[in-house]
Scaffold this active site. Structure first.
Site, PDB file in Angstrom:
ATOM      1  N   TYR A   1      47.974  31.544  36.655  1.00 45.69           N
ATOM      2  CA  TYR A   1      47.167  32.699  35.898  1.00 45.69           C
ATOM      3  C   TYR A   1      46.736  32.088  34.299  1.00 45.69           C
ATOM      4  O   TYR A   1      45.655  32.544  34.111  1.00 45.69           O
ATOM      5  CB  TYR A   1      47.858  34.068  35.542  1.00 45.69           C
ATOM      6  CG  TYR A   1      48.222  35.013  36.678  1.00 45.69           C
ATOM      7  CD1 TYR A   1      47.951  34.409  38.118  1.00 45.69           C
ATOM      8  CD2 TYR A   1      48.777  36.094  36.511  1.00 45.69           C
ATOM      9  CE1 TYR A   1      48.201  35.518  39.102  1.00 45.69           C
ATOM     10  CE2 TYR A   1      49.017  36.977  37.613  1.00 45.69           C
ATOM     11  CZ  TYR A   1      48.636  36.606  38.880  1.00 45.69           C
ATOM     12  OH  TYR A   1      48.812  37.787  39.786  1.00 45.69           O
TER      13      TYR A   1
ATOM     14  N   TYR B   1      37.207  34.470  43.442  1.00 47.46           N
ATOM     15  CA  TYR B   1      37.768  35.647  42.764  1.00 47.46           C
ATOM     16  C   TYR B   1      36.391  36.709  42.537  1.00 47.46           C
ATOM     17  O   TYR B   1      35.587  36.183  41.986  1.00 47.46           O
ATOM     18  CB  TYR B   1      38.325  35.192  41.454  1.00 47.46           C
ATOM     19  CG  TYR B   1      39.118  36.561  40.804  1.00 47.46           C
ATOM     20  CD1 TYR B   1      40.526  36.676  41.518  1.00 47.46           C
ATOM     21  CD2 TYR B   1      38.779  37.285  39.748  1.00 47.46           C
ATOM     22  CE1 TYR B   1      41.238  37.774  40.723  1.00 47.46           C
ATOM     23  CE2 TYR B   1      39.332  38.216  39.478  1.00 47.46           C
ATOM     24  CZ  TYR B   1      40.840  38.588  39.743  1.00 47.46           C
ATOM     25  OH  TYR B   1      41.287  39.681  39.336  1.00 47.46           O
TER      26      TYR B   1
END
Ligand SMILES: [Zn+2]
Ligand SMILES: [Zn+2]
Ligand SMILES: [Zn+2]
Length: 563
Positions: A520, A417
């Site tokens: 998440y 990420y």
């Protein structure tokens, strides 16, 4: 808004060349060399058709606030003039894009978008189809429904600004002020009182006349929408093995986004002091023999915080094993460690994350550029980057998503990420400014080591990765409460507890084409009954009413996104 500005300014460098259809070539050139300054443009509020082309109504505001000053300068501009703020035109156009797919099915004579993946050189079929679809299916909400939604947003102000009932407004190019063209940029200003300017109330724009006209003249928007797609494809072409696919509508991911290949460090974000950085030295060395790397020596100091291999320790040193069992820290001790990766001797089989790391989520330590082991060391996987081909695609109900174009095996590395690394305070400022829970979807906290044994990283000192306006493909991955990928901590500097990589690995075998998801909230796996009980409790809690609901559709869905 440093991020937005940087991304927006990027476009000015490759602005669209001017068209030469006008009789006055010189005037046309002069206009094409000036672009609306993105630092001063607040919003694009409407469009109109003039001489067959689209013009967009721009609201100017130097200091952006949530309230709209009624006297803001507003003016009409061509797509060329807006090439430095295309993402604002894109935001505006997206309000016009709600194609009725059932209609597409009823019109078999029209071409469908077969694939919008990267075009082959000379192959223009994808964009041709795209234009045809745009022309046929650009659907507009009726003017009345749009007005209603606008006035409800305006805090009860139901009166729309008045404009002349005839078409004379079509010849007006600027309201409430004047434009200045200097050094390539267009800016707006309010002149001294003596100068008369056409007045309009900027609060309730667009007017009824503008809306009616816009609803009737959608054709010129197709050029803008195609331009968004072309611009985004250009960004994609700089990223190896990444594609775009949209079989649903004419939208393109936001142009206010920059693909980056490593973290960008924001203000007040400090990488670790080089004096304290570590690297492995002898016995780690290049060419340690076939298929051998730092895992072979057992003395690699890059691995001295890796997970202890209890089974092997028991056979080697019972006293040490007893200490380990009692919970003593083994940091820095020479004991057998678990190597994170399984590397097959068959080059066709990709390396995978070992089961212990996959399930325990123990931090992974890799060698770094200063290490003496060299580039072939097996302790280097995530740092070498993504190898699998990925596609950003429009999902049925959850916006953009990501899928892989090849079968993935359990434990296979996908990508990290990325984004701008910012401080906690800056993240809070950005969340407040965005004013919505949406922003949270792009913020990733680097808090793996917060409050660990070393105790030197306080939660409020942790950095946060903001992937909204700069980042990479994983920023498009959707959440699932029962994900097929999971995120892992990968450190190249064992002493740096604040900056490390977030790496996604396949948590199960994933056939090609299946959407890749991660949790998440990074929760551990739970039993179905427990999740059901939690969900029922959360749904009954009035505090959760305003929280965004989770649409992952998994059996173990927790009901809301942020719980
Ligand atoms: Zn190494
Ligand atoms: Zn080593
Ligand atoms: Zn090393």
């Amino acid at each position: 808004m440093q991020v937005k500005t940087e991304a927006a300014l990027k476009f000015s460098a490759d602005a669209i060349p001017s068209k030469t259809t006008s009789t006055s070539l010189r005037a046309d050139r002069a206009r094409a060399t000036h672009y609306c300054n993105p630092l001063h443009v607040a919003q694009v509020v409407c469009h109109r058709q003039k001489d067959g082309n689209a013009e967009f109504l721009v609201r100017w505001q130097k200091r952006k606030t949530s309230t709209i000053p009624p006297k803001s300068v507003v003016s009409w501009h061509t797509l060329e003039e807006l090439s430095a703020c295309l993402h604002l035109v894109q935001e505006y156009c997206s309000t016009f894009e709600a194609p009725d797919l059932s209609k597409v099915g009823n019109q078999p004579s029209l071409p469908a978008i077969t694939s919008l993946k990267r075009k082959k050189p000379g192959d223009d079929s994808a964009s041709r189809d795209f234009t045809a679809i745009n022309k046929a299916f650009l659907q507009l909400p009726s003017p009345s429904s749009r007005s209603a939604s606008i006035s409800s947003l305006d805090d009860g102000a139901n009166t729309l600004a008045r404009a002349p009932a005839d078409d004379s407004w079509l010849s007006i190019s600027v309201y409430n002020g004047l434009l200045k063209r200097r050094e390539g940029w267009i800016t707006a200003y309010r002149p001294k009182r003596q100068v008369k300017v056409t007045q309009i109330n900027a609060v309730n724009l667009p007017t009824h006349e503008m809306l009616d006209h816009a609803a009737l003249h959608t054709a010129p928007l197709a050029a803008a929408i195609r331009l968004f797609r072309d611009k985004f494809m250009k960004k994609l072409q700089a990223v190896p093995n990444l594609f775009l696919e949209n079989h649903h509508d004419t939208t393109t991911p936001s142009l206010n986004f920059r693909f980056i290949s490593s973290y960008v460090l924001g203000t007040d974000v400090e990488p670790m002091d080089p004096d304290f950085q570590s690297r492995c030295t002898l016995p780690c060395k290049p060419n340690m023999g076939a298929n051998r790397g730092c895992e072979y020596t057992h003395l690699c100091i890059c691995l001295d915080q890796a997970a202890v291999d209890g089974e092997r320790l028991r056979t080697k040193d019972l006293a040490m094993f007893a200490r380990f069992k009692a919970g003593d820290s083994m940091d820095g001790e020479v004991v057998p460690r678990r190597f994170p990766y399984s590397i097959s001797s068959n080059p066709a089989t990709p390396p995978t994350l070992q089961a212990f790391y996959r399930e325990q989520r123990y931090p992974i330590y890799e060698c770094n550029l200063e290490c003496s082991c060299g580039p072939r060391c097996k302790s280097r996987l995530v740092q070498k980057g993504r190898k699998v081909p990925l596609t950003i695609f429009k999902t049925d109900e959850r916006g953009w998503g990501v899928k892989c174009e090849e079968d993935l095996i359990r434990g296979e590395f996908i990508d990290v990420y990325l984004g701008e690394v910012i401080t906690n305070a800056e993240a809070e400022r950005r969340e407040d400014a965005a004013g919505s829970a949406q922003k949270a979807s792009y913020l990733y906290s680097l808090d793996k080591f917060a409050g660990d044994d070393f105790g030197d990283v306080k939660p409020e000192d942790c950095y946060i990765v903001d992937g909204e306006h700069m980042g990479n493909v994983t920023r498009f991955m959707n959440h699932s409460c029962e994900p097929n990928c999971r995120q892992y901590t990968v450190s190249y500097q064992k002493h740096d507890k604040k900056i490390y990589d977030l790496a996604f690995f396949a948590y199960e075998d994933i056939p090609k084409g299946v959407e890749l998801t991660f949790d998440y909230m990074d929760r551990d796996e739970q039993e179905e009954d427990d999740v059901a009980a939690q969900r029922a409790k959360a749904e009954a809690d009035p505090e959760n009413e305003s929280k965004p609901k989770c649409g992952c559709g998994a059996t173990k869905c927790r009901g809301y996104l942020w719980i």
